[in-house]
Scaffold this motif. Structure first.
Motif, PDB file in Angstrom:
ATOM      1  N   LEU B  14       0.816  -1.214   0.000  1.00 51.60           N
ATOM      2  CA  LEU B  14       0.000   0.000   0.000  1.00 51.60           C
ATOM      3  C   LEU B  14       0.848   1.261   0.000  1.00 51.60           C
ATOM      4  O   LEU B  14       0.334   2.357   0.195  1.00 51.60           O
ATOM      5  N   PRO B  24      -9.560   7.258   2.946  1.00 53.30           N
ATOM      6  CA  PRO B  24      -9.170   6.674   1.666  1.00 53.30           C
ATOM      7  C   PRO B  24      -8.633   7.769   0.758  1.00 53.30           C
ATOM      8  O   PRO B  24      -9.282   8.800   0.580  1.00 53.30           O
ATOM      9  N   ASP B  25      -7.458   7.549   0.186  1.00 52.10           N
ATOM     10  CA  ASP B  25      -6.782   8.572  -0.593  1.00 52.10           C
ATOM     11  C   ASP B  25      -6.857   8.250  -2.083  1.00 52.10           C
ATOM     12  O   ASP B  25      -6.301   7.262  -2.532  1.00 52.10           O
ATOM     13  N   PRO B  29      -1.959   4.643  -5.372  1.00 52.83           N
ATOM     14  CA  PRO B  29      -1.858   3.916  -6.645  1.00 52.83           C
ATOM     15  C   PRO B  29      -2.907   2.823  -6.791  1.00 52.83           C
ATOM     16  O   PRO B  29      -3.445   2.620  -7.880  1.00 52.83           O
ATOM     17  N   ILE B  30      -3.187   2.137  -5.720  1.00 49.96           N
ATOM     18  CA  ILE B  30      -4.189   1.082  -5.801  1.00 49.96           C
ATOM     19  C   ILE B  30      -5.575   1.653  -6.044  1.00 49.96           C
ATOM     20  O   ILE B  30      -6.343   1.118  -6.845  1.00 49.96           O
ATOM     21  N   GLU B  31      -5.867   2.756  -5.371  1.00 56.59           N
ATOM     22  CA  GLU B  31      -7.158   3.401  -5.583  1.00 56.59           C
ATOM     23  C   GLU B  31      -7.279   3.917  -7.010  1.00 56.59           C
ATOM     24  O   GLU B  31      -8.351   3.883  -7.615  1.00 56.59           O
ATOM     25  N   ILE B  32      -6.162   4.387  -7.551  1.00 51.43           N
ATOM     26  CA  ILE B  32      -6.154   4.855  -8.934  1.00 51.43           C
ATOM     27  C   ILE B  32      -6.537   3.717  -9.879  1.00 51.43           C
ATOM     28  O   ILE B  32      -7.390   3.863 -10.745  1.00 51.43           O
ATOM     29  N   THR B  33      -5.910   2.580  -9.677  1.00 48.56           N
ATOM     30  CA  THR B  33      -6.200   1.432 -10.536  1.00 48.56           C
ATOM     31  C   THR B  33      -7.640   0.972 -10.371  1.00 48.56           C
ATOM     32  O   THR B  33      -8.333   0.680 -11.348  1.00 48.56           O
ATOM     33  N   LEU B  34      -8.096   0.931  -9.121  1.00 47.76           N
ATOM     34  CA  LEU B  34      -9.486   0.527  -8.889  1.00 47.76           C
ATOM     35  C   LEU B  34     -10.455   1.513  -9.529  1.00 47.76           C
ATOM     36  O   LEU B  34     -11.491   1.114 -10.051  1.00 47.76           O
ATOM     37  N   VAL B  36     -10.026   3.199 -12.215  1.00 54.02           N
ATOM     38  CA  VAL B  36     -10.062   2.993 -13.661  1.00 54.02           C
ATOM     39  C   VAL B  36     -11.021   1.869 -14.018  1.00 54.02           C
ATOM     40  O   VAL B  36     -11.777   1.950 -14.976  1.00 54.02           O
ATOM     41  N   LEU B  37     -10.996   0.818 -13.214  1.00 57.05           N
ATOM     42  CA  LEU B  37     -11.842  -0.352 -13.483  1.00 57.05           C
ATOM     43  C   LEU B  37     -13.223  -0.234 -12.865  1.00 57.05           C
ATOM     44  O   LEU B  37     -14.069  -1.107 -13.035  1.00 57.05           O
ATOM     45  N   ALA B  81      -8.293   8.179 -18.394  1.00 61.06           N
ATOM     46  CA  ALA B  81      -7.318   7.453 -17.580  1.00 61.06           C
ATOM     47  C   ALA B  81      -6.091   7.084 -18.402  1.00 61.06           C
ATOM     48  O   ALA B  81      -5.134   6.519 -17.883  1.00 61.06           O
ATOM     49  N   GLY B  82      -6.138   7.372 -19.689  1.00 61.86           N
ATOM     50  CA  GLY B  82      -5.001   7.068 -20.542  1.00 61.86           C
ATOM     51  C   GLY B  82      -4.965   5.638 -21.019  1.00 61.86           C
ATOM     52  O   GLY B  82      -3.968   5.181 -21.570  1.00 61.86           O
TER      53      GLY B  82
END
Lengths: 124, 124
Positions: B14, B24-25, B29-34, B36-37, B81-82
DNA sequence: CTGAATCCCTGCCGATACTG
DNA sequence: CAGTATCGGCAGGGATTCAG
C-alpha cells in the motif's frame, strides 16, 4: 497477431466470462476479484492486515474516520470472500481477531500489480 | 518471504498511501487502478479492445444491454485514464474509433492477475 | 453516427443510537 | 468489546430524448 474476429471466449484475459457477454457476469473471475475489493475503505482495511492479525478495536483505532457500520460490513465482506479468518477468544471481555488466510495472502501480489500500474503517473 | 512485521509505510503493497491513512486517498496507486476499473460494464468494455480497435457502434452492438449513456461514460473514463485513445475520422459519416494505448496494454497483466486469483473457487 | 441532457430509481455510505 | 438497527443524503446507472 492483428486483431482477429474471435472474442475473448477461451484464452483471453476475460476468459471465464461469457464470450458475447450480454451482461456483466458476477461469476467472471475478474468481477469476483473486483467485488472483493469493492467499496470504500476496503483496500485500507485489507492493508491493516499486512503486518499481522488485528482486533476490531485496533482497526477502529487505526482508521478513526471509518464508522462501525462500514467496518463491520468490510470485515464480513472480506471474511465471506475467504480473505480473512475470524477467530473468537472465549471469555470476557469478548475478543475477536481477524487475520489473513492463505487466500488473503495470495491477494497481495495482485494488489502489488495494481499498485505498480497505478504508480505510473499519467503525463498531464 | 513470511509476513514481515513492517507496516505499509514505505515498502508494503500500500505504499504511496499515507501510512496512517485517516481517509481513503484517491491518489493511492491502488485506488487509482481501482478507479479505472470501477463501475458496471467497465471490465467488459475493456475486454472488447483485446482484439483490436473498436468503434462506438461496434461496442454498442457487441454489448446490446449497455445503454448509450453508460457506454459514453465508460469510454470517457478509460480515455481520460489514458487507457484508451480516441481517434476521429473526419468526413461523413462521423466515425470514431477507440483503441488501447501502451498504458492500456500494460493493464492486461494486471487484469490477468485478478483473473487468476478470482478463478480459484472458494471451497464451499 | 456519436454522443450529451434529463429524469428517476436504487444502492452505498455516514451518523447516530442501541444490544449481546 | 464487537457489533446490529435505522434513517437520510448522495452518487451510479438505466431509459428516453435531443443535439453536433
Amino acid at each position: 497477431m492483428a486483431h482477429q474476429t474471435v472474442g475473448h471466449g477461451g484464452v483471453g484475459v476475460l476468459s471465464g466470462c461469457p464470450a458475447a457477454a450480454a451482461e456483466p457476469d458476477p461469476s467472471c473471475p475478474i468481477e469476483i476479484t473486483l467485488a472483493v475489493l469493492k467499496g470504500r475503505w476496503t483496500p485500507l482495511v485489507f492493508g491493516e492486515f499486512l503486518s499481522g492479525e488485528r482486533t476490531y478495536s485496533e482497526l477502529s483505532r487505526a482508521l478513526p474516520a471509518l464508522s462501525d457500520k462500514v467496518l463491520s460490513e468490510r470485515l464480513a465482506q472480506l471474511t465471506s470472500a475467504g480473505v480473512l479468518e475470524r477467530r473468537r477468544t472465549p471469555g470476557w471481555p469478548v475478543r475477536v481477531t481477524y487475520e489473513l488466510t492463505e487466500r488473503g495472502r495470495a491477494l497481495v501480489p495482485v494488489l502489488a500489480a495494481m499498485r505498480h500500474w497505478g504508480a505510473e503517473a499519467i503525463p498531464s
